[in-house]
Structure formats: C-alpha cells, structure tokens
Scaffold this motif. Sequence first.
Motif, PDB file in Angstrom:
ATOM      1  N   PHE A  11     -94.732 -34.004  30.459  1.00 29.99           N
ATOM      2  CA  PHE A  11     -93.367 -33.618  30.087  1.00 29.99           C
ATOM      3  C   PHE A  11     -93.413 -32.466  29.092  1.00 29.99           C
ATOM      4  CE2 PHE A  11     -94.849 -36.986  27.368  1.00 29.99           C
ATOM      5  CZ  PHE A  11     -94.522 -36.573  26.091  1.00 29.99           C
ATOM      6  N   ARG A  12     -92.374 -31.650  29.130  1.00 29.90           N
ATOM      7  CA  ARG A  12     -92.240 -30.546  28.173  1.00 29.90           C
ATOM      8  C   ARG A  12     -91.813 -31.124  26.830  1.00 29.90           C
ATOM      9  NH1 ARG A  12     -92.296 -25.418  28.852  1.00 29.90           N
ATOM     10  NH2 ARG A  12     -91.962 -25.550  31.086  1.00 29.90           N
ATOM     11  N   VAL A  13     -92.430 -30.659  25.759  1.00 34.05           N
ATOM     12  CA  VAL A  13     -92.105 -31.175  24.422  1.00 34.05           C
ATOM     13  C   VAL A  13     -90.984 -30.357  23.799  1.00 34.05           C
ATOM     14  CG1 VAL A  13     -94.458 -32.024  24.055  1.00 34.05           C
ATOM     15  CG2 VAL A  13     -93.827 -29.760  23.222  1.00 34.05           C
ATOM     16  N   ASN A  14     -90.295 -30.966  22.866  1.00 38.06           N
ATOM     17  CA  ASN A  14     -89.286 -30.237  22.107  1.00 38.06           C
ATOM     18  C   ASN A  14     -89.953 -29.131  21.319  1.00 38.06           C
ATOM     19  OD1 ASN A  14     -87.009 -31.783  22.799  1.00 38.06           O
ATOM     20  ND2 ASN A  14     -87.551 -33.336  21.276  1.00 38.06           N
ATOM     21  N   ASP A  23    -100.896 -29.331  25.885  1.00 36.13           N
ATOM     22  CA  ASP A  23    -101.315 -27.997  26.305  1.00 36.13           C
ATOM     23  C   ASP A  23    -100.361 -26.973  25.702  1.00 36.13           C
ATOM     24  OD1 ASP A  23    -101.949 -25.625  27.541  1.00 36.13           O
ATOM     25  OD2 ASP A  23    -101.881 -26.423  29.578  1.00 36.13           O
ATOM     26  N   PRO A  24    -100.800 -26.250  24.640  1.00 40.24           N
ATOM     27  CA  PRO A  24     -99.910 -25.279  24.008  1.00 40.24           C
ATOM     28  C   PRO A  24     -99.466 -24.169  24.963  1.00 40.24           C
ATOM     29  CG  PRO A  24    -101.900 -25.588  22.686  1.00 40.24           C
ATOM     30  CD  PRO A  24    -102.085 -26.329  23.963  1.00 40.24           C
ATOM     31  N   GLY A  25    -100.311 -23.840  25.941  1.00 37.44           N
ATOM     32  CA  GLY A  25     -99.965 -22.773  26.885  1.00 37.44           C
ATOM     33  C   GLY A  25     -98.753 -23.103  27.729  1.00 37.44           C
ATOM     34  N   THR A  26     -98.624 -24.349  28.138  1.00 39.02           N
ATOM     35  CA  THR A  26     -97.487 -24.760  28.973  1.00 39.02           C
ATOM     36  C   THR A  26     -96.417 -25.495  28.173  1.00 39.02           C
ATOM     37  OG1 THR A  26     -98.488 -26.895  29.546  1.00 39.02           O
ATOM     38  CG2 THR A  26     -98.980 -25.018  31.007  1.00 39.02           C
ATOM     39  N   GLU A  27     -96.728 -25.792  26.905  1.00 41.79           N
ATOM     40  CA  GLU A  27     -95.844 -26.562  26.032  1.00 41.79           C
ATOM     41  C   GLU A  27     -95.539 -27.934  26.635  1.00 41.79           C
ATOM     42  OE1 GLU A  27     -92.420 -24.151  25.173  1.00 41.79           O
ATOM     43  OE2 GLU A  27     -93.666 -22.465  24.542  1.00 41.79           O
ATOM     44  N   GLN A  28     -96.559 -28.517  27.274  1.00 37.81           N
ATOM     45  CA  GLN A  28     -96.393 -29.825  27.883  1.00 37.81           C
ATOM     46  C   GLN A  28     -97.388 -30.820  27.304  1.00 37.81           C
ATOM     47  OE1 GLN A  28     -96.804 -29.116  32.111  1.00 37.81           O
ATOM     48  NE2 GLN A  28     -94.586 -29.057  32.354  1.00 37.81           N
ATOM     49  N   ALA A  84     -97.156 -28.662   9.358  1.00 40.54           N
ATOM     50  CA  ALA A  84     -98.029 -27.532   9.701  1.00 40.54           C
ATOM     51  C   ALA A  84     -99.145 -27.959  10.656  1.00 40.54           C
ATOM     52  CB  ALA A  84     -98.619 -26.913   8.433  1.00 40.54           C
ATOM     53  N   THR A  85     -99.505 -29.235  10.650  1.00 35.75           N
ATOM     54  CA  THR A  85    -100.596 -29.713  11.500  1.00 35.75           C
ATOM     55  C   THR A  85    -100.123 -30.138  12.897  1.00 35.75           C
ATOM     56  OG1 THR A  85    -100.336 -31.921  10.566  1.00 35.75           O
ATOM     57  CG2 THR A  85    -102.018 -30.476   9.557  1.00 35.75           C
ATOM     58  N   ASP A  86     -98.824 -30.097  13.164  1.00 41.15           N
ATOM     59  CA  ASP A  86     -98.289 -30.484  14.478  1.00 41.15           C
ATOM     60  C   ASP A  86     -98.793 -29.491  15.525  1.00 41.15           C
ATOM     61  OD1 ASP A  86     -96.540 -30.745  16.776  1.00 41.15           O
ATOM     62  OD2 ASP A  86     -95.147 -31.834  15.475  1.00 41.15           O
ATOM     63  N   ARG A  87     -99.436 -29.997  16.584  1.00 43.53           N
ATOM     64  CA  ARG A  87    -100.039 -29.136  17.604  1.00 43.53           C
ATOM     65  C   ARG A  87     -99.023 -28.262  18.324  1.00 43.53           C
ATOM     66  NH1 ARG A  87    -104.023 -33.006  20.895  1.00 43.53           N
ATOM     67  NH2 ARG A  87    -103.939 -34.594  19.315  1.00 43.53           N
ATOM     68  N   MET A  97     -84.396 -23.884  30.519  1.00 46.40           N
ATOM     69  CA  MET A  97     -84.072 -25.291  30.582  1.00 46.40           C
ATOM     70  C   MET A  97     -84.450 -25.939  29.256  1.00 46.40           C
ATOM     71  SD  MET A  97     -85.378 -27.890  33.560  1.00 46.40           S
ATOM     72  CE  MET A  97     -84.541 -27.238  34.969  1.00 46.40           C
ATOM     73  N   ASN A  98     -83.569 -26.736  28.687  1.00 45.62           N
ATOM     74  CA  ASN A  98     -83.963 -27.378  27.426  1.00 45.62           C
ATOM     75  C   ASN A  98     -84.640 -28.699  27.703  1.00 45.62           C
ATOM     76  OD1 ASN A  98     -82.281 -29.704  27.239  1.00 45.62           O
ATOM     77  ND2 ASN A  98     -80.551 -28.470  26.542  1.00 45.62           N
ATOM     78  N   SER A  99     -85.316 -29.198  26.681  1.00 49.36           N
ATOM     79  CA  SER A  99     -86.164 -30.366  26.866  1.00 49.36           C
ATOM     80  C   SER A  99     -85.384 -31.628  27.214  1.00 49.36           C
ATOM     81  CB  SER A  99     -87.020 -30.597  25.624  1.00 49.36           C
ATOM     82  OG  SER A  99     -86.188 -30.816  24.518  1.00 49.36           O
ATOM     83  N   HIS A 100     -84.051 -31.646  26.941  1.00 54.71           N
ATOM     84  CA  HIS A 100     -83.280 -32.841  27.278  1.00 54.71           C
ATOM     85  C   HIS A 100     -83.053 -32.950  28.779  1.00 54.71           C
ATOM     86  CE1 HIS A 100     -82.695 -33.996  23.169  1.00 54.71           C
ATOM     87  NE2 HIS A 100     -82.240 -32.801  22.876  1.00 54.71           N
ATOM     88  N   THR A 101     -83.147 -31.840  29.505  1.00 59.29           N
ATOM     89  CA  THR A 101     -82.929 -31.888  30.949  1.00 59.29           C
ATOM     90  C   THR A 101     -84.219 -31.729  31.731  1.00 59.29           C
ATOM     91  OG1 THR A 101     -82.447 -29.519  31.007  1.00 59.29           O
ATOM     92  CG2 THR A 101     -80.570 -31.021  30.751  1.00 59.29           C
TER      93      THR A 101
END
Length: 154
Positions: A133-136, A77-82, A145-148, A1-5
């Motif tokens: 929410f899931r991030v792009n 949360d990097p593990g869930t990308e949310q 480079a510093t973006d989590r 599923m992409n982040s737009h949906t």
Amino acid sequence: MNSHTDPIIKLTFDECWELLADEIVGRLALVVDAHPEIFPINYILQRRSIAFRTAGGTKLWSAASERPAALEIDGYDPGTEQAWSVVVRGDTELIEDQAERDAVDALHLEPWQPGDKNFYIRLTPRALTGRRFRVNKPDVWNTRATDRRRASFE
C-alpha cells in the motif's frame, strides 16, 4: 491520487515468495505457555519452506511442540512510497536428518546471534499472504527525523 483512495494491493503467492527470498530477518510468532511470543530470526528459504537455527530453550521447545507458527516480514520502498508486508502461517518441525541440515548449511544459513545454534527448524507454509500500500506523505514539520518515509521527500 491521495492515500485515502489508494487501494491495498494483495500480493500474489510468487510476489510474497520473492519478498521472502529478498529478506533475511523476520519475526517468528509461536504460542508459549498459552500466549503468543515473537522472536526475531534470520532465515533462508529451502524447498519452498523457511529454515532457521536456534539454541535449546523456549523457541526450540515451542517450535517443536506447539506446531502452528507464523512468520512476518515487512518493508518500505522509498522509490515507490509503498510499504509491504508478508505473513506465512504453517507448521514447524525439527530438521533432524544430517543431509537436510547440510543442504540448509549449503545455502549459508548463519545465525546472527552469538552462541551455539545447533537445532534446525523448518516452517512449512500452509498459507502465504501479503499486501502492498502507498503510505501517507510525512508531515515535514512533525514527522520524526528517523521515519523512513522522509527519505522519499527530502
């Protein structure tokens, strides 16, 4: 599923409270001289409220006299990308009773900023909302480079 949906998930009261309990720093929003101001604070939860300490000054005066306030925390949360955020809206009051202050101190509320923080403030929630929410996915070539978010993909 992409982040737009992917849907934005509303957090329950208990989920919001758990996130508040896991964090120790938030941003307190108060009205000062008829405009909003935001102050970083470290806090503890006590009796279904948020307690923090402050010195005399703008934050104290506003918390004591401009009663409506809001506190916001957020995270990723990097593990869930949310990503998630929680907002508390309520009223502030000065904690003057020494037994109440002692109860707050027993929870290890220790101000981070140097200086005397002799005033105790309580934010009592009237509304507690949150979302997740899931991030792009980051653009590997263009994202800082510093973006989590990069930690999830590197």
